[in-house]
Design an enzyme around this catalytic site. Structure first.
Site, short mmCIF file in Angstrom:
data_model
loop_
_atom_site.label_atom_id
_atom_site.label_comp_id
_atom_site.label_asym_id
_atom_site.label_seq_id
_atom_site.Cartn_x
_atom_site.Cartn_y
_atom_site.Cartn_z
N ASP A 60 0.78 -1.06 1.55
CA ASP A 60 -0.68 -0.99 1.40
C ASP A 60 -1.18 -1.56 0.09
O ASP A 60 -2.19 -2.29 0.06
CB ASP A 60 -1.18 0.44 1.60
CG ASP A 60 -0.50 1.47 0.71
OD1 ASP A 60 0.38 1.10 -0.09
OD2 ASP A 60 -0.84 2.66 0.82
N MET A 107 3.01 3.42 2.07
CA MET A 107 4.40 3.13 1.74
C MET A 107 5.21 4.42 1.53
O MET A 107 4.66 5.51 1.50
CB MET A 107 4.46 2.27 0.48
CG MET A 107 3.77 0.93 0.61
SD MET A 107 3.74 -0.01 -0.94
CE MET A 107 5.50 -0.29 -1.19
#
Length: 481
Positions: A238, A81
């Site tokens: 994630d 991210m």
């Protein structure tokens, strides 16, 4: 036979898993991805390398299991991210992506907080150089000609999905990390965009994480021998993908990852922001819930550092630390605050460095390893305590990540938390499995299937005798901060 592919795009590597019925692994492919560090504190990647690596992984899956790959109906993506990747009008990258651990935008964080004092109550947390918005401000200040050509902001997994499908989209879990999204509403916020200097028209549409956000291109279907059509889910950040893949879907579920960094993810029925405690709060990838995230910046990375300093392999250090504490107890070990790359939760001190006290001539590598694992366990406990302060309510704790290979670390964690922790079947593929779960829904499965539990392999209970031995050591570690 119901088959899906889950792909997890990590910072240092990408893993693709072909899964039957979201439980039986048919084939796995993994490839490393290089990180560029052109200056101290900078961290970048070539986004086309993400695409090439994903394609290589899918090539390997197709070669390993051609009959099964032909029957795939959905692909899901979870990814690292907070990246800042800007594209031109042709949707091509204008520069390498700035990653989550890029630290160059420190000054812009202070500026953004001044411009939007309540940003931590509206977005995923307080401004941090790793988050996307300050990076965009840095780019506008230092690369203005490039930013004048920027026409789209992309996140890691969304750029890969664009290459697979030709469609532009994102979803709330990952978009929440940009600090341009109002997390409570799931919509882009014009005021936040104005503060950063980004045109809201240059943002992708936001769809549900489990929605079909495109279909695999015909040429790729042919390349991998897929009958098609193959739905590609919007996907997940994630942490959200791993949490889902580990069974964290209902309010009260908590998934603790002992990885390079450590993350305590608590599923929450309400939006409970905690910027004053450096807690990140984003939408989860399951309907109607959010994810509260406390972050330990250096977890297994700290033990790796001890290994480098002492010339020991980590498995050997783990065994030696277990033998030490079994024979002597922790009292002769140093007390270590292992914040080698700063502290996020709960102090928000990115400038902090590791601190140690209690060194003496008898200190051994085993003692240092023990002190490291103990310090990380205490930091996890501090994260969860801070999350409880702001309203999150962890009830069921699951532990995943490389640190779970250490029985000592698991016992320290359960004891520091004063709660049982459980291990699950298939923990090593939690990220790809979470992505595959979203793919299953995008391909027509029921949304409620996202809440299906994951089987427990075993549970670890707190050790009262160890807890008594730890009395005072946690406060000694806190005093180092």
């Amino acid at each position: 036979m119901v088959l899906h592919v889950g792909i997890d795009l990590g910072t240092s590597g990408i893993k693709a898993v072909l899964i039957e019925n979201l439980s039986r692994v048919i084939a796995v492919a993994a490839e490393p991805v290089a990180v560029s560090r052109p200056q101290i504190g900078w961290s970048e990647q070539d986004p086309d390398l993400w695409v090439a690596t994903v394609v290589a992984c899918l090539d390997r899956l197709a070669a390993a299991a051609p009959r099964e790959i032909a029957a795939v109906r959905g692909i899901g993506l979870s990814g690292q991210m907070l990246a800042a990747l800007v594209l031109d009008a042709d949707l091509r990258p204008l520069r390498p992506a700035m990653l989550w651990n890029d630290q160059r935008a420190l000054a812009e964080c202070a500026e953004l907080l001044t411009l939007v004092p309540d940003i931590g109550r509206r977005t995923n947390g307080t401004p941090d150089p790793g988050i996307t918005a300050p990076k965009l401000m840095w780019l506008r200040r230092h690369e203005p000609a490039l930013m004048d050509r920027a026409r789209m902001l992309m996140l890691t997994k969304d750029y890969v999905r664009l290459a697979l499908t030709g469609e532009v989209a994102t979803e709330p879990s990952d978009a929440g990390g940009t600090q341009l999204l109002d997390v409570a509403t799931g919509c882009w916020d014009r005021h936040l965009c104005e503060a950063v200097g980004w045109d809201p028209a240059h943002l992708p549409p936001v769809v549900d994480s489990w929605a079909e956000a495109g279909r695999l291109k015909p040429g790729l279907l042919a390349r991998w021998g897929m009958a098609g059509p193959v739905a590609v889910a919007a996907g997940a950040g994630d942490n959200m993908g791993s949490t889902l893949g580990a069974g964290g879907a209902r309010s009260g579920d908590a998934v603790l990852t002992i990885g390079t960094s450590g993350v305590a993810c608590i599923v929450d029925a309400a939006f409970h922001p905690g910027p004053e405690r450096a807690i990140l709060t984003s939408a989860h990838v399951v309907p109607g819930v959010y994810l509260s995230m406390g972050v330990v910046m250096s977890a297994t990375a700290s033990l790796d550092w001890v290994g480098q300093m002492t010339g020991r392999q980590v498995p050997d250090l783990d065994a030696e630390a277990m033998a030490f504490v079994t024979a002597q107890g922790p009292k002769t070990a140093p007390v270590f605050l292992p914040c080698l790359t700063g502290i996020r939760t709960p102090l928000n001190r990115p400038d902090m460095t590791g601190r140690i006290t209690g060194l003496h001539p008898g200190v051994t590598p085993a003692m240092l390893a023990y002190a490291t694992m103990e310090g990380v366990a205490f930091q996890f406990a501090d994260c969860i305590a801070a999350q409880i302060e702001v309203g999150a309510r962890p009830e069921r704790l699951t532990v995943v990540g490389g640190g779970t290979r250490s029985a000592l670390w698991l016992q320290l964690l359960a004891t520091a938390l004063a709660r049982p922790v459980r291990l699950i079947e298939g923990a090593a593929i939690a990220g790809p499995r979470g992505a595959a779960c979203l793919a299953a829904v995008a391909a027509g499965g029921p949304v409620m299937a996202l809440q299906d539990p994951v089987a427990t392999s075993r549970s670890i209970l707190p050790d009262p005798a160890l807890a008594a031995r730890l009395e005072g050591r946690r406060e000694a570690m806190r005093a180092l901060a």
